[in-house]
Structure formats: C-alpha cells, structure tokens
Scaffold this motif. Sequence first.
Motif, PDB file in Angstrom:
ATOM      1  N   ILE A   3     -13.533  -5.190  -1.172  1.00 35.72           N
ATOM      2  CA  ILE A   3     -13.463  -5.137  -2.443  1.00 35.72           C
ATOM      3  C   ILE A   3     -14.789  -4.807  -3.144  1.00 35.72           C
ATOM      4  O   ILE A   3     -14.883  -4.288  -3.970  1.00 35.72           O
ATOM      5  CB  ILE A   3     -12.599  -6.448  -3.013  1.00 35.72           C
ATOM      6  N   PRO A  46     -10.395  -1.116   1.331  1.00 33.17           N
ATOM      7  CA  PRO A  46     -10.029  -2.312   1.602  1.00 33.17           C
ATOM      8  C   PRO A  46      -8.423  -2.100   2.498  1.00 33.17           C
ATOM      9  O   PRO A  46      -8.283  -2.912   3.378  1.00 33.17           O
ATOM     10  CB  PRO A  46      -9.656  -3.048   0.522  1.00 33.17           C
ATOM     11  N   GLU A  47      -7.617  -1.268   2.128  1.00 33.41           N
ATOM     12  CA  GLU A  47      -6.164  -1.158   2.621  1.00 33.41           C
ATOM     13  C   GLU A  47      -6.423  -0.972   4.015  1.00 33.41           C
ATOM     14  O   GLU A  47      -5.469  -0.873   4.614  1.00 33.41           O
ATOM     15  CB  GLU A  47      -5.215  -0.347   1.680  1.00 33.41           C
ATOM     16  N   LEU A  77      -5.915 -11.297   2.673  1.00 36.68           N
ATOM     17  CA  LEU A  77      -6.936 -11.995   1.607  1.00 36.68           C
ATOM     18  C   LEU A  77      -6.117 -13.050   0.894  1.00 36.68           C
ATOM     19  O   LEU A  77      -5.294 -12.700   0.229  1.00 36.68           O
ATOM     20  CB  LEU A  77      -7.592 -11.061   0.753  1.00 36.68           C
ATOM     21  N   PHE A  96      -6.682 -15.347  -2.143  1.00 34.70           N
ATOM     22  CA  PHE A  96      -7.541 -15.580  -3.153  1.00 34.70           C
ATOM     23  C   PHE A  96      -7.554 -17.216  -3.714  1.00 34.70           C
ATOM     24  O   PHE A  96      -6.734 -17.983  -3.377  1.00 34.70           O
ATOM     25  CB  PHE A  96      -6.973 -15.162  -4.653  1.00 34.70           C
ATOM     26  N   ALA A 128      -3.193 -16.022  -6.636  1.00 36.02           N
ATOM     27  CA  ALA A 128      -2.909 -14.577  -7.196  1.00 36.02           C
ATOM     28  C   ALA A 128      -1.437 -14.176  -6.549  1.00 36.02           C
ATOM     29  O   ALA A 128      -1.189 -13.023  -6.308  1.00 36.02           O
ATOM     30  CB  ALA A 128      -3.968 -13.424  -6.543  1.00 36.02           C
ATOM     31  N   LEU A 129      -0.769 -15.102  -6.442  1.00 37.42           N
ATOM     32  CA  LEU A 129       1.146 -14.930  -6.254  1.00 37.42           C
ATOM     33  C   LEU A 129       1.440 -13.893  -7.571  1.00 37.42           C
ATOM     34  O   LEU A 129       1.253 -14.479  -8.723  1.00 37.42           O
ATOM     35  CB  LEU A 129       1.886 -15.927  -6.181  1.00 37.42           C
ATOM     36  N   TYR A 130       2.358 -13.203  -7.519  1.00 40.17           N
ATOM     37  CA  TYR A 130       2.578 -12.386  -8.175  1.00 40.17           C
ATOM     38  C   TYR A 130       3.948 -13.027  -9.063  1.00 40.17           C
ATOM     39  O   TYR A 130       4.966 -13.500  -8.796  1.00 40.17           O
ATOM     40  CB  TYR A 130       3.388 -10.828  -7.696  1.00 40.17           C
ATOM     41  N   PHE A 147       5.855  -7.933  -0.284  1.00 41.57           N
ATOM     42  CA  PHE A 147       5.154  -6.983  -1.071  1.00 41.57           C
ATOM     43  C   PHE A 147       4.410  -6.021  -0.219  1.00 41.57           C
ATOM     44  O   PHE A 147       4.477  -4.885  -0.069  1.00 41.57           O
ATOM     45  CB  PHE A 147       4.641  -7.458  -2.184  1.00 41.57           C
ATOM     46  N   PRO A 148       3.484  -6.770   0.669  1.00 39.77           N
ATOM     47  CA  PRO A 148       2.516  -5.695   1.740  1.00 39.77           C
ATOM     48  C   PRO A 148       3.401  -5.051   2.521  1.00 39.77           C
ATOM     49  O   PRO A 148       2.886  -3.937   2.705  1.00 39.77           O
ATOM     50  CB  PRO A 148       1.874  -6.950   2.237  1.00 39.77           C
ATOM     51  N   GLU A 202       6.407  -3.804   1.846  1.00 41.02           N
ATOM     52  CA  GLU A 202       7.075  -2.774   0.861  1.00 41.02           C
ATOM     53  C   GLU A 202       6.218  -1.644   0.735  1.00 41.02           C
ATOM     54  O   GLU A 202       6.440  -0.461   0.791  1.00 41.02           O
ATOM     55  CB  GLU A 202       7.308  -3.498  -0.507  1.00 41.02           C
ATOM     56  N   ILE A 203       4.860  -1.738   0.715  1.00 42.72           N
ATOM     57  CA  ILE A 203       3.926  -0.998   0.319  1.00 42.72           C
ATOM     58  C   ILE A 203       3.856   0.014   1.728  1.00 42.72           C
ATOM     59  O   ILE A 203       3.547   1.121   1.591  1.00 42.72           O
ATOM     60  CB  ILE A 203       2.196  -1.529   0.202  1.00 42.72           C
ATOM     61  N   ARG A 223       1.849 -14.429   2.530  1.00 42.51           N
ATOM     62  CA  ARG A 223       1.746 -12.887   2.250  1.00 42.51           C
ATOM     63  C   ARG A 223       0.652 -12.435   2.825  1.00 42.51           C
ATOM     64  O   ARG A 223       0.687 -11.234   3.209  1.00 42.51           O
ATOM     65  CB  ARG A 223       1.516 -12.996   0.750  1.00 42.51           C
ATOM     66  N   LYS A 237       1.433  -8.789   7.167  1.00 42.89           N
ATOM     67  CA  LYS A 237       1.334  -7.437   7.374  1.00 42.89           C
ATOM     68  C   LYS A 237       0.539  -7.520   9.023  1.00 42.89           C
ATOM     69  O   LYS A 237      -0.107  -6.254   9.326  1.00 42.89           O
ATOM     70  CB  LYS A 237       0.495  -6.690   6.403  1.00 42.89           C
TER      71      LYS A 237
END
Lengths: 313, 355
Positions: B51, B71-72, B78, B80, B84-86, B97-98, B100-101, B145, B149
């Motif tokens: 980052i 980063p990806e 990571l 935080f 930083a949960l949505y 989510f990761p 899904e991406i 989370r 991945k």
Amino acid sequence: MSRISILTRRLPRQAEGERQRISVRTFAEPLAYLLPFFIGLAIFTLFPIINVFLLSFKEDYRMLSGEFSRYGLGNYAFILKDPYFINGLKNTAIYVFTVVPVSTVLALFFAYMLNKKLRLNPLYQTAFFLPMVTSVIAVGLAWKWIFNYDYGVLNFFLSLFNIDPINWLNNPHYGLWAIIIYGIWSYLPFTIILLLSGLQNIDPLYATAARVDGASNFKIFFRITLPLLAPTVGLVLIVNIISASKVFNELFPLFNGKPGVAYNLYTVVYYIYEVFYVKWRLGQAGAAAVILFLIVLVFTMVQLYLQRNWKHY
Amino acid sequence: MKIKLEGLTKKFGSTVAVDNLTVEFESGRLTALLGPSGCGKSTMLYMLAGITPVTQGRIYFDNEDVTTLAPEKRGVGLVFQNYALYPHMTVLENICFPLEIQKVPRKERIARAREMAELVHVEELLDRRPAQLSGGQQQRVAIARALVKKPRLLLLDEPLSNLDARLRLEMREEIRRIQQETSITTVFVTHDQEEALSISDAVLLMKLGVQQQFARPQELYDDPANAFVAEFLGIPPINKLHGVMRNGVFELEDGSAACRLPRWNGVAEGKRVILAVRAESVFIAGNENDRVFDADITQIYKLGKEELSYLRFGSCEIRAYLSREDELQVNQVVPVGLKEKGVFLFDAETGARYR
C-alpha cells in the motif's frame, strides 16, 4: 436528637424546592428562547397550511367578502377534470422523474471526482456554487439566452457536432426539454455538496482493504462506496423530489411568464399560481395545492420506508 | 514463505520513517514488529502489503522481488487496526468478498468462507452485520477475511489495541493458535512488549525507523543489544544508573556512591556509562564475595507472590524483587549482590553494550 430531626426534615423539603425550580427552569427558559421561532412558524407556516386545507373545501369562495356556499369536494371535482391541471400533473411528473435521477447521477460523478482530489481551486468552487447563490430569475434570463435559437450557446455547441439548431423555446415540442436541461443544471450544486460530504464520511480504509483484496475501482465504487453512500443518496432524492415537484421558477423567465408558447407547459405549481392570482378561483387553487401535497407526501413515505432497508449500521 | 528486506528505506518528505532496514523473516513463523509509536513499524507493514510505496531498497517474498508489485498481486492478507469490516455486508459476505473479487464460484466461495469461519470460531455469526459484533468477534472476522484467499503472508496492524484487557489476552492466544494451525507466515505490529514477547517466534525492535535488535523474544530480554532494547523491555522498567567508570569502579555521576564491577574492568578510564539492572537480578548477598554494595531499604510493596523493594544507592533508587525469606524491614541496611544475568553496562553516549 432534636437537631438531627430538624436537619432530616428540612433536607427533603429543600430538595423538593430545588427540583421544582429546576423543572421550571429546564422547561420555561428554553421555551422563552424558542418562542420567537414558534410564533413565526405558527403565523407563516402552520396557519397558511391549515388555511389552504380549509380553503380547498370551500365552494364558490369569494376572497373579498369571505363568503362561500358550502363545504364540499366541488373544487377537487373541477380541477381533476380540468385538462390544464392534468397536463400540469403530467409535465411535473416528467420533470421530476428526469431531472432528479439525471442530476443525482451527474452529481454523484462530480462528487466522486471531487472527492478523489479535494483541493478545489476557487474557479471550480465558484462554478459549482453559482446555481445556488444566484437569483433564480437572473439565472433564468441567462438560460433564455443560452436557449436562443439564433445566438444561443447551446445551439452553437450542437452545431459543432453538425446538429441542426433546435428552437428550444418557441417550438412547443422542445419547451419541456429546455426546462429539464435547466433544471438538471440547477439541482447539481446542492446535490454535489450533499453527496461530497457523504463521500467524505466514508472511511477510506474500506477502499484500501478492498484494494488489497484486488478489487478494481469500478468494483470498489459499486460494492463498497455506493452502498455506504445509500443513506445520503436517499436523503438527496427525497429533498430533490419534493423541491422539483414545485417547479415554477424555472418556467417563468424562460417563457415570459407564460406556460410555454403553446400553453402546453403547465406544471402543478404554475397551475396553482394562475388559478389563484390570475383567475382568482381560490378554492380550486387550494385543492390543487392539497393534491400536490398528498402526492409529495406519498413519495416521501415510500422513500422513507425503502430507506429503512438501506441503512444497516 | 520467507521474507527478505534489503536496505528498505521509506521517506515522507524529509522525515525518514524506515531507515535502511535489512532483515529476514523466516517462513511459517510469527514475527512481531515492536517499537514505540512513530518508530516506522506500521509503515513497514504497509510496505510489505504494497500500500505504501518503497523509497529505497528491495522486498523479496521467497526469491521473488515484489518491491513494486501491486498489493493485490502479492498474495497478502491484511488485518487493519480497526478491522475495516464492510458495515453494509454480513459476516459471511465480508469473508466472501476477497473470493468474489477473484471470481470464485458462489458455492465454493461460501464453502471456503464457512471453513474459515470455523477456524476462527465465528460460524454462529455469519448472518450478523459488523455493528452487531463485539470487538473480539470483529477481530476474528477480519482475520477470516484476510485468510480466506489463502495468502502467502498474513499482516496484522496492532491487532489487539482495540480490545479490552481480558479480550486482548484471549485474542492473542487465538492469533497464535490460528497462525500455528495454518502455519502461515505472519507479521504483526504492536507497541505492547508483552504482546510481542508472549506469542511471537521473533521480534524486530525498532526505534525511529532504525532496527535495534532482531531476535527471539527471550533473547531480546536476556541479551539486549543496546540500552534502548534493555530499557524498552521489562516490567517494571530496568533500573538505569548513570555513572562513570574509574579504574574498574562504577561511580554515580554525582559521586554519591560507587561499587566495583570486575566484569567490566576493560572499560576505558573516565568513560560515561549506564549500569542497567533488572529488578529480579538484585539479591541480598549471603557472603562477602557476592556483596557489590550496601544499600538501605526505603520502601517495600507486597504484591501477592512477590515483594518489590526500593533500595537506596547513593542518590539513586533501585527497584528490586528480593526474596521474601529474608524478612526485610524498611530502613534496614543490606548487603546487595548482582546476578550475572540481567545486569548490563552500556555506553552513555551511543547506548552500545559492553560485553
């Protein structure tokens, strides 16, 4: 012994007096401060609202004498059959459902770009705030020039793309589009400001977290930013729908005070204005106002209901 | 995965956040980046994540140079500091989510998310939203989370700082358990020495962007490289006595007391030094050979199983854990001995240690 009893008896009484004084102070004092506002509200807002409701049911009402034949639904029956009112409803609906979505989407785009690079230079700041701070009539006259068939800036730009000039103001087919274009522009600044403040309240960490997981800007916007912005978008939609439903100011300067060249651009508020000030049929004007009020109310309720499911945190 | 940093430097304008750091983190280990705030440990973590761009130097994951890799593409998970949960997604959606991406098919996505949820013990909470979770639960979800991945490297930024004292204890053991079960290479940032010493395999202690010592936790405590390391670690803090070496005798700066330190006979005459003594390295000398100096006891605090005494040595006070069997009294003068372990001598100017 006696001393102690005196003390214990006096204490609760003192406390009670104290409590009374506090409750008077906590209620009366703020009330005194608020009173001027409430008086203003009662005279200029509450009384006229109630009055309009009553007025709408008074049949054959004469303003000067205050006489009317009876309370009834006659005014409503009349205007709902009046083609000009129906035309006004239709135009208003078209206006609201084009101006509000289009200006909101455009504003979202601008707000997003501004949020990326927030240091606004003064020129941009002025440009964005201009529609908000300038007199509506002055702006309307400027737009009248922009829409001018022979010399207008808009037709000049169209000519760059080899599009024939459009007679925005004097051709009845294009009049509504002229008002809509003007309307979209005039709703941008307020909407941009609200959306921008909404965007600034979203912790950039969410986007960073998504980026580490490999999300594209597109994905981040639609899966993270937009859902988090939904409450603000909802607010913007409600406020803009209410305000766009009252479209009138935009109409007046563009067509020299007429509802379009062919009298085909009535809006609900223009209809109310004409029936009230020109034709002096106050009961019917009241009935039209109440109908507008009910339509806006229904929209607001539906939206508030939907919005409850948007905010999850 | 082994991580190698070579001359890693990060400058923000003229301030140097990380200064020429060369270090190697072993594969499958839990490494702590420890230091006071502003020491560059978080900056380092974000450089590992990709980052924060690197000013100078290189980062290698195994033998692959990832210094400028996005980063990806690094395959890092990571976590935080505030997780930083949505907030608009459920726990399951957050963990998914990761994936899904990465366009993992929906069924597999959910299966893998469930597996992760079981690993971190949040399988009961999958339908909740982050706002309905406690701090510890949010932490677990954030770890799930990050792990779903299957990253090569797990990074945690101050993972325990948002938790209350009890949860902190529980979660640090959880982090250790999860790390050992998955044997994923993990780097975490903390300013809390207890956190770093208790669960990590190795600790990198930093100060103002400069590496102070990289060692196993116990080594860091028992064998500090310099005065900063000795001072940073240990509760109560190590006793520091400023003085001058004269002819093998340590003399306090104001000359109010002195003692012989034969271990450091070789230190140059007149050198200004710091004698650092851990509280548990002080004892009552039973015979004349052990006696280093005499001191009177000024205060005794009884702390349950142990007793913390304050000893006066010239103008200084020394905190000491003394044996309870000695039945000491305040104002008593006692002969004091110093153990071999936990007593260090540092150069007053450079902080370098005399061996």
